[in-house]
Design a protein around this motif. Structure first.
Motif, PDB file in Angstrom:
ATOM      1  N   GLY A  85       0.813  -1.208   0.000  1.00  0.00           N
ATOM      2  CA  GLY A  85       0.000   0.000   0.000  1.00  0.00           C
ATOM      3  C   GLY A  85       0.847   1.259   0.000  1.00  0.00           C
ATOM      4  O   GLY A  85       1.680   1.450   0.893  1.00  0.00           O
ATOM      5  N   GLN A  86       0.636   2.118  -0.980  1.00  0.00           N
ATOM      6  CA  GLN A  86       1.379   3.374  -1.085  1.00  0.00           C
ATOM      7  C   GLN A  86       1.259   4.214   0.175  1.00  0.00           C
ATOM      8  O   GLN A  86       2.213   4.857   0.617  1.00  0.00           O
ATOM      9  CB  GLN A  86       0.885   4.150  -2.314  1.00  0.00           C
ATOM     10  CG  GLN A  86       1.383   5.574  -2.438  1.00  0.00           C
ATOM     11  CD  GLN A  86       0.416   6.593  -1.829  1.00  0.00           C
ATOM     12  OE1 GLN A  86      -0.721   6.255  -1.503  1.00  0.00           O
ATOM     13  NE2 GLN A  86       0.874   7.818  -1.677  1.00  0.00           N
ATOM     14  N   HIS A  87       0.063   4.215   0.784  1.00  0.00           N
ATOM     15  CA  HIS A  87      -0.169   5.061   1.949  1.00  0.00           C
ATOM     16  C   HIS A  87       0.681   4.655   3.151  1.00  0.00           C
ATOM     17  O   HIS A  87       0.892   5.453   4.065  1.00  0.00           O
ATOM     18  CB  HIS A  87      -1.658   5.020   2.330  1.00  0.00           C
ATOM     19  CG  HIS A  87      -2.171   3.661   2.694  1.00  0.00           C
ATOM     20  ND1 HIS A  87      -2.235   2.622   1.800  1.00  0.00           N
ATOM     21  CD2 HIS A  87      -2.650   3.166   3.872  1.00  0.00           C
ATOM     22  CE1 HIS A  87      -2.733   1.544   2.398  1.00  0.00           C
ATOM     23  NE2 HIS A  87      -2.977   1.853   3.662  1.00  0.00           N
ATOM     24  N   LEU A  88       1.198   3.414   3.157  1.00  0.00           N
ATOM     25  CA  LEU A  88       2.054   2.952   4.246  1.00  0.00           C
ATOM     26  C   LEU A  88       3.529   3.197   3.967  1.00  0.00           C
ATOM     27  O   LEU A  88       4.372   2.985   4.850  1.00  0.00           O
ATOM     28  CB  LEU A  88       1.830   1.460   4.484  1.00  0.00           C
ATOM     29  CG  LEU A  88       0.410   1.036   4.913  1.00  0.00           C
ATOM     30  CD1 LEU A  88       0.324  -0.475   5.057  1.00  0.00           C
ATOM     31  CD2 LEU A  88       0.020   1.721   6.213  1.00  0.00           C
ATOM     32  N   LEU A  89       3.849   3.645   2.743  1.00  0.00           N
ATOM     33  CA  LEU A  89       5.243   3.798   2.339  1.00  0.00           C
ATOM     34  C   LEU A  89       5.739   5.241   2.396  1.00  0.00           C
ATOM     35  O   LEU A  89       6.931   5.477   2.530  1.00  0.00           O
ATOM     36  CB  LEU A  89       5.434   3.272   0.908  1.00  0.00           C
ATOM     37  CG  LEU A  89       5.135   1.790   0.669  1.00  0.00           C
ATOM     38  CD1 LEU A  89       5.190   1.483  -0.831  1.00  0.00           C
ATOM     39  CD2 LEU A  89       6.139   0.923   1.421  1.00  0.00           C
ATOM     40  N   THR A  90       4.826   6.206   2.269  1.00  0.00           N
ATOM     41  CA  THR A  90       5.252   7.589   2.080  1.00  0.00           C
ATOM     42  C   THR A  90       5.739   8.272   3.354  1.00  0.00           C
ATOM     43  O   THR A  90       6.430   9.288   3.283  1.00  0.00           O
ATOM     44  CB  THR A  90       4.097   8.433   1.516  1.00  0.00           C
ATOM     45  OG1 THR A  90       3.005   8.427   2.456  1.00  0.00           O
ATOM     46  CG2 THR A  90       3.618   7.880   0.185  1.00  0.00           C
ATOM     47  N   GLY A  91       5.365   7.760   4.512  1.00  0.00           N
ATOM     48  CA  GLY A  91       5.737   8.409   5.754  1.00  0.00           C
ATOM     49  C   GLY A  91       4.962   9.682   6.016  1.00  0.00           C
ATOM     50  O   GLY A  91       5.386  10.526   6.814  1.00  0.00           O
ATOM     51  N   LYS A  92       3.810   9.833   5.358  1.00  0.00           N
ATOM     52  CA  LYS A  92       3.005  11.043   5.522  1.00  0.00           C
ATOM     53  C   LYS A  92       1.703  10.737   6.268  1.00  0.00           C
ATOM     54  O   LYS A  92       1.388  11.381   7.263  1.00  0.00           O
ATOM     55  CB  LYS A  92       2.715  11.649   4.152  1.00  0.00           C
ATOM     56  CG  LYS A  92       3.979  12.105   3.438  1.00  0.00           C
ATOM     57  CD  LYS A  92       3.727  12.538   2.012  1.00  0.00           C
ATOM     58  CE  LYS A  92       5.030  12.931   1.327  1.00  0.00           C
ATOM     59  NZ  LYS A  92       4.850  13.264  -0.105  1.00  0.00           N
ATOM     60  N   GLU A  93       0.957   9.759   5.788  1.00  0.00           N
ATOM     61  CA  GLU A  93      -0.288   9.391   6.471  1.00  0.00           C
ATOM     62  C   GLU A  93      -0.025   8.420   7.625  1.00  0.00           C
ATOM     63  O   GLU A  93      -0.864   8.257   8.502  1.00  0.00           O
ATOM     64  CB  GLU A  93      -1.262   8.765   5.471  1.00  0.00           C
ATOM     65  CG  GLU A  93      -1.694   9.712   4.356  1.00  0.00           C
ATOM     66  CD  GLU A  93      -2.639   9.044   3.369  1.00  0.00           C
ATOM     67  OE1 GLU A  93      -3.605   8.413   3.829  1.00  0.00           O
ATOM     68  OE2 GLU A  93      -2.395   9.160   2.158  1.00  0.00           O
ATOM     69  N   HIS A  94       1.115   7.753   7.578  1.00  0.00           N
ATOM     70  CA  HIS A  94       1.521   6.801   8.619  1.00  0.00           C
ATOM     71  C   HIS A  94       2.977   7.070   8.971  1.00  0.00           C
ATOM     72  O   HIS A  94       3.688   7.736   8.216  1.00  0.00           O
ATOM     73  CB  HIS A  94       1.341   5.359   8.119  1.00  0.00           C
ATOM     74  CG  HIS A  94      -0.096   4.980   7.903  1.00  0.00           C
ATOM     75  ND1 HIS A  94      -0.856   4.337   8.853  1.00  0.00           N
ATOM     76  CD2 HIS A  94      -0.919   5.179   6.837  1.00  0.00           C
ATOM     77  CE1 HIS A  94      -2.079   4.151   8.382  1.00  0.00           C
ATOM     78  NE2 HIS A  94      -2.144   4.653   7.163  1.00  0.00           N
ATOM     79  N   PRO A  95       3.455   6.569  10.104  1.00  0.00           N
ATOM     80  CA  PRO A  95       4.851   6.813  10.493  1.00  0.00           C
ATOM     81  C   PRO A  95       5.820   6.323   9.419  1.00  0.00           C
ATOM     82  O   PRO A  95       5.536   5.349   8.710  1.00  0.00           O
ATOM     83  CB  PRO A  95       5.003   5.998  11.787  1.00  0.00           C
ATOM     84  CG  PRO A  95       3.608   5.889  12.334  1.00  0.00           C
ATOM     85  CD  PRO A  95       2.709   5.801  11.135  1.00  0.00           C
ATOM     86  N   PRO A  96       6.980   6.981   9.276  1.00  0.00           N
ATOM     87  CA  PRO A  96       7.975   6.541   8.287  1.00  0.00           C
ATOM     88  C   PRO A  96       8.423   5.107   8.533  1.00  0.00           C
ATOM     89  O   PRO A  96       8.355   4.595   9.658  1.00  0.00           O
ATOM     90  CB  PRO A  96       9.132   7.525   8.504  1.00  0.00           C
ATOM     91  CG  PRO A  96       8.514   8.719   9.142  1.00  0.00           C
ATOM     92  CD  PRO A  96       7.394   8.191   9.986  1.00  0.00           C
ATOM     93  N   LEU A  97       8.882   4.464   7.477  1.00  0.00           N
ATOM     94  CA  LEU A  97       9.356   3.089   7.579  1.00  0.00           C
ATOM     95  C   LEU A  97      10.577   3.009   8.492  1.00  0.00           C
ATOM     96  O   LEU A  97      11.415   3.910   8.516  1.00  0.00           O
ATOM     97  CB  LEU A  97       9.714   2.555   6.191  1.00  0.00           C
ATOM     98  CG  LEU A  97       8.572   2.505   5.169  1.00  0.00           C
ATOM     99  CD1 LEU A  97       9.114   2.136   3.792  1.00  0.00           C
ATOM    100  CD2 LEU A  97       7.497   1.517   5.597  1.00  0.00           C
ATOM    101  N   ASP A  98      10.682   1.898   9.210  1.00  0.00           N
ATOM    102  CA  ASP A  98      11.831   1.697  10.100  1.00  0.00           C
ATOM    103  C   ASP A  98      13.030   1.132   9.356  1.00  0.00           C
ATOM    104  O   ASP A  98      14.159   1.165   9.872  1.00  0.00           O
ATOM    105  CB  ASP A  98      11.453   0.747  11.244  1.00  0.00           C
ATOM    106  CG  ASP A  98      10.422   1.352  12.186  1.00  0.00           C
ATOM    107  OD1 ASP A  98      10.467   2.582  12.393  1.00  0.00           O
ATOM    108  OD2 ASP A  98       9.577   0.598  12.708  1.00  0.00           O
ATOM    109  N   SER A  99      12.788   0.597   8.159  1.00  0.00           N
ATOM    110  CA  SER A  99      13.848  -0.052   7.390  1.00  0.00           C
ATOM    111  C   SER A  99      13.802   0.446   5.953  1.00  0.00           C
ATOM    112  O   SER A  99      12.714   0.719   5.423  1.00  0.00           O
ATOM    113  CB  SER A  99      13.667  -1.575   7.439  1.00  0.00           C
ATOM    114  OG  SER A  99      14.648  -2.241   6.672  1.00  0.00           O
ATOM    115  N   PRO A 100      14.949   0.581   5.277  1.00  0.00           N
ATOM    116  CA  PRO A 100      14.949   1.062   3.888  1.00  0.00           C
ATOM    117  C   PRO A 100      14.221   0.109   2.933  1.00  0.00           C
ATOM    118  O   PRO A 100      14.130  -1.097   3.173  1.00  0.00           O
ATOM    119  CB  PRO A 100      16.447   1.133   3.551  1.00  0.00           C
ATOM    120  CG  PRO A 100      17.146   1.201   4.860  1.00  0.00           C
ATOM    121  CD  PRO A 100      16.309   0.411   5.811  1.00  0.00           C
ATOM    122  N   ILE A 101      13.718   0.678   1.855  1.00  0.00           N
ATOM    123  CA  ILE A 101      13.073  -0.114   0.807  1.00  0.00           C
ATOM    124  C   ILE A 101      14.147  -0.807  -0.024  1.00  0.00           C
ATOM    125  O   ILE A 101      15.056  -0.165  -0.540  1.00  0.00           O
ATOM    126  CB  ILE A 101      12.195   0.785  -0.093  1.00  0.00           C
ATOM    127  CG1 ILE A 101      11.011   1.331   0.715  1.00  0.00           C
ATOM    128  CG2 ILE A 101      11.699   0.017  -1.319  1.00  0.00           C
ATOM    129  CD1 ILE A 101      10.170   2.357  -0.032  1.00  0.00           C
TER     130      ILE A 101
END
Length: 393
Positions: free
Chosen positions: A220-236
């Motif tokens: 899901g894009q919304h989970l990747l952007t770090g805007k609507e949800h907290p930023p990822l803890d690990s790099p893509i």
């Protein structure tokens, strides 16, 4: 037919070219952008001064923001970024259609009741709402028909609060056109007098997924952007297309022939600023994009985003370039020469040298220009960036 390659010396900015394009933007260059989101909208709006022929291939894979409710309700591609780019390129003069533009950019109240919002929607469909009533025929009837289709198909629990009317019209048109995006994008472009070309990079109804370095899979894009949800803890580690939002189920998207033709007609290709993975790399995932880019011998430019991008963490400009090339080569071939995929990297003069270290060794030209003003900081000022791009065509 014989093909030859011609090189020239370019001035940045080039006053002669800029003045020529400003005097007649209808004959301006066909600058093609791979982009998404709102990061390029200010530049796109400014670009209309120089050319009415820019081309925008936009990702339809978003799963958050204004598109999320429509995707869930109708199992359709994302249309929010397409709508916002269409509006950025709309004719804003009295010769355009300002009444249609006002309707498309209108949003329902976020605090009104669902009953009141449904009544407002019904007044639009009936043609009695002031925003619709102001639109001349036959455009008014066309818009009423698309809103009517949306209203008839919407689930009873669809939340209208904060909904973009432009998105609702596009959704209705998508349903009205046998679940095809292209016809309704074309219609809306005519309705608002779009001064350029806007297309979804692919027709497929897919989502973005990512394998992270720590082994986690995020869908899901919304989970990747770090805007609507907290930023990822690990790099893509790997971005891919997925069939749904639940569970990893990779899929391929085809690059439509009509988009390949747009690349074939372009004067310059720009990998545009914005969220690195979900706005830029997402556009390079459909099968055929890399080969289509490599087939052209026109300038190819990467303009990295400015400011903080939660998707990239500590990646340098050089890291982003290497990643960009890697995704292009997935389709163009691992042995595809770099100069077939990218020629210039444009950065603001304030970007540290270490950010671009190693790029010249790859044969790339790094152009350091004054692109961020006090008023625009930390983002690019539209005028110098537009004038740089049109000077390179």
């Amino acid at each position: 037919m014989t093909e030859i390659t011609i090189t020239r010396v370019a001035r940045l900015p080039d006053p002669f070219r800029i003045e020529r394009f400003l005097s007649n933007p209808k004959l301006g260059p066909r600058t093609l952008f791979f982009s998404g989101g709102s990061a390029l909208n200010g530049v796109a709006q400014c670009l209309k001064r120089y050319t009415h022929n820019s081309i925008h291939l936009v990702t339809p894979f978003d799963s958050g923001g204004s598109s999320q409710g429509l995707r869930i309700a109708f199992n359709m591609p994302a249309i929010g970024d397409l709508r916002s780019r269409l509006m950025a390129l709309a004719d804003e003069t009295v010769l355009g259609h300002p009444d249609v533009f006002r309707l498309f950019t209108h949003r329902f109240s976020k605090t009104a009741s669902q009953v009141d919002l449904a009544a407002e929607l019904e007044s639009m469909i009936a043609g009695t709402h002031p925003l619709v009533e102001a639109i001349e025929q036959p455009m008014r009837t066309l818009i009423q028909n698309q809103l009517g289709m949306f209203h008839a198909a919407r689930p009873i629990d669809f939340d209208l609060r904060g909904a973009s009317i432009g998105n609702l019209i596009l959704a209705g048109g998508y349903l009205n056109q046998n679940q095809q995006l292209e016809p309704i994008i074309f219609l809306v472009a005519k309705l608002v007098g779009v001064q350029g070309t806007v297309r979804a990079v692919a027709d497929d109804n897919l989502h973005l997924g990512a394998d992270l370095d720590d082994g986690e899979v995020v869908i899901g894009q919304h989970l990747l952007t770090g805007k609507e949800h907290p930023p990822l803890d690990s790099p893509i580690r790997n971005l891919f297309l997925n069939r749904g939002l639940t569970g990893k189920d990779p899929a391929e998207a085809a690059f439509p022939d009509r988009n390949r033709s747009l690349i074939q007609s372009a004067d310059l290709i720009c990998y545009a600023p914005g969220s690195f993975y979900t706005s830029l790399i997402a556009n390079l995932l459909p099968k055929g994009v890399g080969k289509a880019v490599a087939a052209r011998t026109i300038p190819k430019v990467y303009v990295p985003g400015t400011g903080q991008d939660p998707e990239t963490g500590t990646m340098s400009v050089a890291d982003k370039v290497q990643t960009l090339l890697a995704y292009l080569r997935r389709d163009a071939g691992s042995d595809c020469p770099i100069d077939r995929l990218l020629n210039f990297v444009i950065v603001d003069q304030a970007v540290p040298e270490k950010e671009t270290e190693g790029l010249q060794a790859l044969g790339l030209s790094v152009l350091r220009l004054d692109l961020v003003s006090k008023a625009s900081a930390p983002y690019y000022a539209p005028v110098p960036l537009c004038e740089t791009l049109v000077s390179l065509t």
